[in-house]
Design an enzyme around this catalytic site. Structure first.
Site, mmCIF file in Angstrom:
data_model
loop_
_atom_site.group_PDB
_atom_site.id
_atom_site.type_symbol
_atom_site.label_atom_id
_atom_site.label_comp_id
_atom_site.label_asym_id
_atom_site.label_seq_id
_atom_site.Cartn_x
_atom_site.Cartn_y
_atom_site.Cartn_z
ATOM 1 N N HIS A 1 31.183 64.186 67.653
ATOM 2 C CA HIS A 1 31.402 62.758 67.862
ATOM 3 C C HIS A 1 30.858 62.290 69.215
ATOM 4 O O HIS A 1 30.174 61.263 69.314
ATOM 5 C CB HIS A 1 32.903 62.470 67.762
ATOM 6 N N ASP B 1 34.683 60.954 75.336
ATOM 7 C CA ASP B 1 34.635 61.345 73.935
ATOM 8 C C ASP B 1 34.927 62.836 73.814
ATOM 9 O O ASP B 1 35.694 63.382 74.608
ATOM 10 C CB ASP B 1 33.274 60.971 73.339
ATOM 11 N N SER C 1 33.264 53.489 66.096
ATOM 12 C CA SER C 1 32.858 54.487 67.094
ATOM 13 C C SER C 1 31.350 54.484 67.271
ATOM 14 O O SER C 1 30.843 54.776 68.356
ATOM 15 C CB SER C 1 33.300 55.891 66.655
#
Length: 712
Positions: free
Chosen positions: A234, A156, A521
């Site tokens: 994220h 990520d 996600s």
């Protein structure tokens, strides 16, 4: 019930064509290519005694001209062109080449494929309780040892190591088998790792090659850390969702307060930073997967991907196959392109592909219209609306109907301050980020925002930590059904970097250890955490057995026992939308029966789909003769936990017989009976209808006959 989920569909794939400028002045421009090689010695090339790096460099020397101008030597020197040498999940390398050099390399003996680098996109305080996980001594967490001993690798945007979600108090020692490292870099050193965060690496060569940064560009430098440190949030969010430690009193600026825990709070985390401000490049992703498997991860969590493309062109699919062969469970996001049909990404049958579902928790925000009608929406704006006259004055509503498209979508700089100042602005959803629209309204002087769903978003309410009062009103292989399952992915609260405001906007000066995000996600790391629990409870299980346990125990009804719908108030969700159903970790830890798949079975499966031997090699690195393989395995069907059959319209076959084999991982002397709920017009029969197992580990087979003649 041993034939838990039966689904039928027809799916047609189309390749994506990436267009590049072909002007003569661009012919010599360097681009990043991923080069796949045949095994060393299989084609008579390559020195068996040389290192992989030297072997890969030898191919570059043959394809990159040595006679170049002096001022271009640094750029043209073969060794300077080599970005990555892959060793584990891929045989080959990534390099910077011109179009002509790539063509010359493609013609060399020993080269299997040369393809241009591809950019892909990045696809809680409550969700673990929603999944039925609790600290009960006999619960799933306890039976799975909270995931202890398992390492979850997250590819990520990196990690914010100071987050309380990565505190290692109460964590067991790092497994002796672990070979990962804590790579040093900008604002990151070895002391940032601990018994929870056991490894961290970063990969920027593909990113830098495609987006070179001007050293004088301070804004660009400020957006990133040249280290595993997360500058976007994220990666921190997904890693903590999968395996974050318990954090009491977690909230987003006071909203959604509670105790935050990852799905597998006892598991270790390893962060592989492969994504940057402009996305994620296949060359960097492959390098991260290569190291992760070699480091010793048990589960790989990939909340990234693009639109579906052929498997033999998909670096993630290719890398994940080799990871699966080495016993690593690969969990991936299905993408956020639904509810359009055939829009699932990461559809390789050896991956566990996850779609997003909602929770039963809301963050209500109401809009009362002048006619008395009340619109329900959701928001996480933590402040209060500062209205005049004791808060009793209504705001005038503004919508740029008939105006520019940019103004209707509330794009930055598109709104007139004279028109929106002090008003509640209606913004259409799409094109730009939800929180970005709120920032645009605020900059134009607007007092509040109503974010209106488009038809494609239906009644989905994904909340954001807005910078002003705002509310949202109203997500390729024909023989395998994807996504496999759905999991919580809407309004998920999880860890967040200390350098980024909870809205993710550059101008947001607020700080919070947690924020809320939505998308597949967020669903993906939930299933990665569940996979870690299953691996901890059953360390000898193959990735296929882990996936089977999660799929065959999934729920097709919500917590009230009602059918799951495709969007709030929408139609009943079918297998295309939710796969096997909504994950249930309490049952997944003890599934009773599992469908196992050997790596060689995937190779045979690809042959049945009509892939050429060259294409099969690109995917699996296995040199096979499909004709011989299919002759040796007549009537072969992949032992997948779900069943999908494609019938052509306008004639042709209308029936099929498929074989499945299950392994008893439950109690000895157990009996399972098949129950079938066939789609309208389809007749499904199972033989035998009952399977009796005398021993643990015993295997039994059954057949499923599908007859669609009545529907033809």
């Amino acid at each position: 019930m041993f034939a838990s989920h039966v689904a039928f569909f027809s799916l047609f794939l189309s390749s994506l064509v990436f267009l590049h400028g072909a002007a003569a002045d661009q012919a010599e421009a360097l681009r990043t290519y991923i080069v796949q090689l045949h095994p060393r010695g299989s084609t008579g090339g390559g020195d068996a005694t040389s290192s992989d790096h030297d072997w890969h460099l030898a191919f570059l020397i043959k394809s990159v001209p040595s006679s170049v101008e002096q001022d271009d030597k640094r750029q043209r020197k073969p060794s300077s062109r080599l970005l990555y040498s892959y060793h584990t999940v891929f045989d080959g390398f990534a390099a910077r080449l011109t179009v002509g050099e790539a063509a010359a390399l493609r013609a060399l003996q020993g080269v299997a494929s040369v393809r241009e680098d591809r950019r892909v996109e990045l696809h809680t305080t409550y969700s673990y309780r929603f999944l039925g996980l609790n600290v009960c001594p006999t619960g799933a967490w306890a039976r799975a040892r909270y995931g202890r001993g398992v390492v979850v690798g997250v590819l990520d945007t990196g990690v914010w190591p100071e987050s309380p979600s990565f505190d290692d108090r109460g964590m067991p020692p790092v497994p002796d088998r672990w070979r990962g490292v804590c790579e040093t870099g900008e604002r990151f050193n070895a002391t940032n790792c601990n018994r929870k965060l056991v490894g961290a690496r970063f990969y920027s060569k593909g990113h830098r090659a495609n987006y070179p940064t001007d050293p004088s560009d301070a804004a660009a430098r400020a957006r990133e850390y040249a280290s595993p440190r997360d500058a976007h949030g994220h990666g921190t969010h997904t890693a903590s969702t999968a395996a974050g430690s318990a954090v009491a009193g977690a909230s987003v600026l006071g909203a959604g307060a509670g105790e935050a825990r990852g799905v597998s709070p006892g598991a270790h985390v390893a962060a592989y930073k492969v994504c940057w401000f402009n996305g994620c490049f296949s060359s960097d992703i492959l390098a991260g997967m290569d190291d992760a498997v070699r480091d010793g991860v048990d589960v790989l969590s990939l909340s990234l991907g693009g639109f579906p493309i052929p498997l033999f062109e998909d670096s993630i699919a290719i890398g994940s196959f080799r990871a699966t062969v080495r016993g690593v469970s690969v969990v991936s996001a299905a993408g956020n392109n639904g509810p359009e049909p055939s829009s699932v990404a990461n559809e390789a049958p050896w991956m566990l592909t996850v779609g997003a579902a909602t929770l039963d928790r809301r963050f209500p925000a109401y809009v009362r219209l002048g006619n008395g009608r009340v619109l329900y929406g959701e928001s996480m704006y933590p402040g209060k609306i500062d209205l005049k006259n004791g808060g009793k004055k209504a705001l005038e509503l503004f919508y740029a109907a008939g105006g520019s498209r940019e103004a209707m979508y509330c794009m930055k700089g598109s709104l007139s301050a004279a028109e929106v100042a002090g008003k509640m602005v209606v913004c259409d959803r799409g094109i730009t980020g939800r929180a970005d629209k709120g920032q645009a309204v605020k900059e134009a002087g607007g007092a509040a925002m109503v974010l209106a769903n488009s038809e494609i978003n239906r009644q989905e309410d994904s909340v954001d930590v807005h910078v002003l009062p705002a509310t949202l009103v109203g997500v390729t292989s024909p023989s395998v059904l994807k996504p496999d399952v759905i999991a919580p992915g809407v309004n998920i609260i999880a860890a967040w970097p200390g350098s980024v405001g909870p809205s993710g906007l550059d101008g947001d000066a607020r700080r919070s250890n947690f924020t809320v995000l939505s998308g597949t996600s967020m669903a993906c790391p939930h299933v990665s955490g569940i996979a870690a629990l299953v691996r901890s409870a059953h360390p000898s299980w193959s990735p296929a057995m882990v996936r089977s346990a999660i799929m065959t125990t999934a729920d097709v009804t919500d917590r009230q026992g009602k059918p799951i719908t495709d969007g709030d108030g929408g139609d009943r969700a079918d297998a295309f939308a939710m796969g096997a159903g909504h994950v249930n970790p309490a049952l997944a830890v003890d599934p009773g029966l599992v469908y196992d798949i050997e790596p060689a079975d995937y190779v045979t499966h690809l042959c049945t789909l009509g892939y050429t031997q060259r294409e099969v090699f690109k995917i699996t690195h296995s040199a096979v003769n499909c004709s011989e393989l299919l002759h040796e395995n007549p009537g072969f069907t992949l032992n997948y936990p779900s069943i999908a059959v494609a019938f052509k319209d306008g004639g042709g076959e209308t029936s099929a017989v498929l074989r499945r084999t299950v392994t008893n991982v439950g109690a000895p002397n157990s009996t399972y009976t098949a129950r079938v709920a066939a789609p309208p017009g389809i007749k499904v029969t199972v033989a035998p209808t009952t399977l009796a197992f005398a021993e643990f580990g015993e295997k039994k087979s059954f057949q499923v006959r599908v007859d669609a003649s009545a529907a033809a």
